[in-house]
Design a protein around this motif. Structure first.
Motif, PDB file in Angstrom:
ATOM      1  N   PRO A 171      62.283  41.860  39.568  1.00 21.36           N
ATOM      2  CA  PRO A 171      62.577  41.185  38.163  1.00 21.36           C
ATOM      3  C   PRO A 171      63.336  42.253  37.277  1.00 21.36           C
ATOM      4  O   PRO A 171      62.659  43.559  37.223  1.00 21.36           O
ATOM      5  N   SER A 172      64.134  41.944  36.453  1.00 19.43           N
ATOM      6  CA  SER A 172      64.820  42.937  35.783  1.00 19.43           C
ATOM      7  C   SER A 172      64.020  43.068  34.345  1.00 19.43           C
ATOM      8  O   SER A 172      64.485  44.039  33.622  1.00 19.43           O
ATOM      9  N   ALA A 173      62.976  42.176  33.930  1.00 17.77           N
ATOM     10  CA  ALA A 173      62.450  42.188  32.841  1.00 17.77           C
ATOM     11  C   ALA A 173      60.947  42.329  33.222  1.00 17.77           C
ATOM     12  O   ALA A 173      60.268  41.685  34.101  1.00 17.77           O
ATOM     13  N   GLY A 174      60.167  43.095  32.349  1.00 19.19           N
ATOM     14  CA  GLY A 174      58.569  42.972  32.473  1.00 19.19           C
ATOM     15  C   GLY A 174      57.815  41.722  32.321  1.00 19.19           C
ATOM     16  O   GLY A 174      57.085  41.202  32.775  1.00 19.19           O
ATOM     17  N   VAL A 175      58.559  41.004  31.041  1.00 21.23           N
ATOM     18  CA  VAL A 175      58.138  39.611  30.738  1.00 21.23           C
ATOM     19  C   VAL A 175      58.332  38.886  32.194  1.00 21.23           C
ATOM     20  O   VAL A 175      57.396  37.791  32.259  1.00 21.23           O
ATOM     21  N   GLU A 176      59.322  38.726  32.980  1.00 22.60           N
ATOM     22  CA  GLU A 176      59.581  37.961  33.864  1.00 22.60           C
ATOM     23  C   GLU A 176      58.373  38.112  34.971  1.00 22.60           C
ATOM     24  O   GLU A 176      58.062  37.158  35.553  1.00 22.60           O
ATOM     25  N   LEU A 177      58.265  39.639  35.188  1.00 19.69           N
ATOM     26  CA  LEU A 177      57.308  39.832  36.361  1.00 19.69           C
ATOM     27  C   LEU A 177      55.786  39.469  35.952  1.00 19.69           C
ATOM     28  O   LEU A 177      55.077  38.875  36.694  1.00 19.69           O
TER      29      LEU A 177
END
Ligand code: A3P
Length: 295
Positions: free
Chosen positions: A89-95
């Motif tokens: 994922p391109s964002a920490g929050v998504e992961l």
């Protein structure tokens, strides 16, 4: 390359892509059993993350590997512009949203920018600080190898920028002091890189006690072995070698560079050291926070 100037987030210099992702980070929903790893950059984040990842997997390296997608501790404010391979994922929050509890979360945010949710949910925090002379040297090499940073120029220039808080994540002084002052209010364990170097077993025991976990001696030994500098340096899941070289160029300087205390002595001139000491004394005045410049 992708080098560009830093932007500014509430007065803190930061990568522009992270600033673009900030609304998501600010609204992040922590869970009560999240454990937050907080550090100023180059203070032992990866080391502490690996120790906690091992503790969370009962010292079982194979389990860590099997969990591959969740293996690396998600980086809260991370937001990439597509330099990262498509599979991640391109964002920490998504992961983090996809990560099952109990989650480990890492951040370099100064305490005043921490999303409110961590406090509201009463999350535990482990902060690790490292002496500023070794941090600035480690950061200087990191600026060279990690291409999301502006060109650091000569060491003399970079030292000035660091002392003036004009580097990514801002002033080291404000960062370490800000988190130190919050340690009463939060469930916070404040650790030092130098202590971890000197006696990793004692520090790991401190962490276990803070987490309320008991593990057998054999597990502690396995954790200590797996998280030693030598082992981490050859572990592709820890040493960032799988990053595209357009983002991190290990031929300029490896991410796992030296892993010692006191390397600043090989870099500072006598004059630079005197100037740094004066600046340090001014900016740490009135604080009971104390650093060992070597071990
Ligand atoms: P040096 O550049 O001084 O070698 P971060 O993970 O916060 O970016 O910090 C990186 C620094 O921690 C680097 O410092 C790196 O070598 C060091 N480091 C990483 N793993 C370590 C370990 N197991 N033991 C000691 N130092 C370690």
């Amino acid at each position: 390359g992708c080098r560009e100037e830093l932007g500014s987030l509430h007065g803190i210099p930061l990568y522009k892509s992270f600033i673009e992702g900030w609304p998501q980070v600010e609204a992040f929903q922590a869970r009560h059993d999240d454990l937050l790893i907080a550090t100023y950059p180059k203070s032992g984040t990866t080391w502490l993350s690996e120790i906690l990842d091992m503790i969370y997997h009962d010292g079982d390296v194979e389990k860590c590997r099997r969990d591959a997608i969740f293996n690396r501790v998600p980086f809260l404010e991370m937001k990439s512009r597509g330099h990262i391979p498509l599979s991640s994922p391109s964002a920490g929050v998504e992961l983090l949203e996809k990560t099952p509890s109990p989650r480990l979360v890492k951040t370099h945010l100064p305490v005043q920018l921490l999303p409110a949710s961590f406090q509201e949910k009463g999350c535990k925090v482990i902060y690790m600080a490292r002496n500023p002379k070794d941090v600035v040297i480690s950061y200087y090499y990191f600026y060279q190898m990690a291409k999301m940073h502006p060109d650091p120029g000569m060491l003399a220039e970079f030292l000035e920028a660091f002392m003036n808080g004009k580097v990514a994540y801002g002033s080291w002084y404000e960062h370490v002091r800000g988190w130190w002052e919050k340690r009463q209010e939060k469930q916070l364990l404040y650790l030092f890189y130098e202590d971890m170097k000197k006696d990793p077993r004692r520090e790991v025991q401190k962490i276990l006690q803070f987490l309320g976990k008991e593990v057998v001696e054999e597990t502690v030994a396995r954790i200590l072995h797996h998280t030693s500098f030598q082992e981490m340096k050859k572990n592709p899941a820890a040493n960032y070698e799988t990053m595209p070289s357009s983002l991190m160029d290990h031929s300029l300087s490896p991410f796992m560079r030296k892993g010692i205390s006191g390397d600043w002595k090989n870099h500072f001139t006598v004059a630079q050291n005197e100037r740094f000491d004066r600046h340090y004394q001014q900016h740490m005045a009135g604080s009971d926070l104390c650093f060992q410049m070597e071990v």
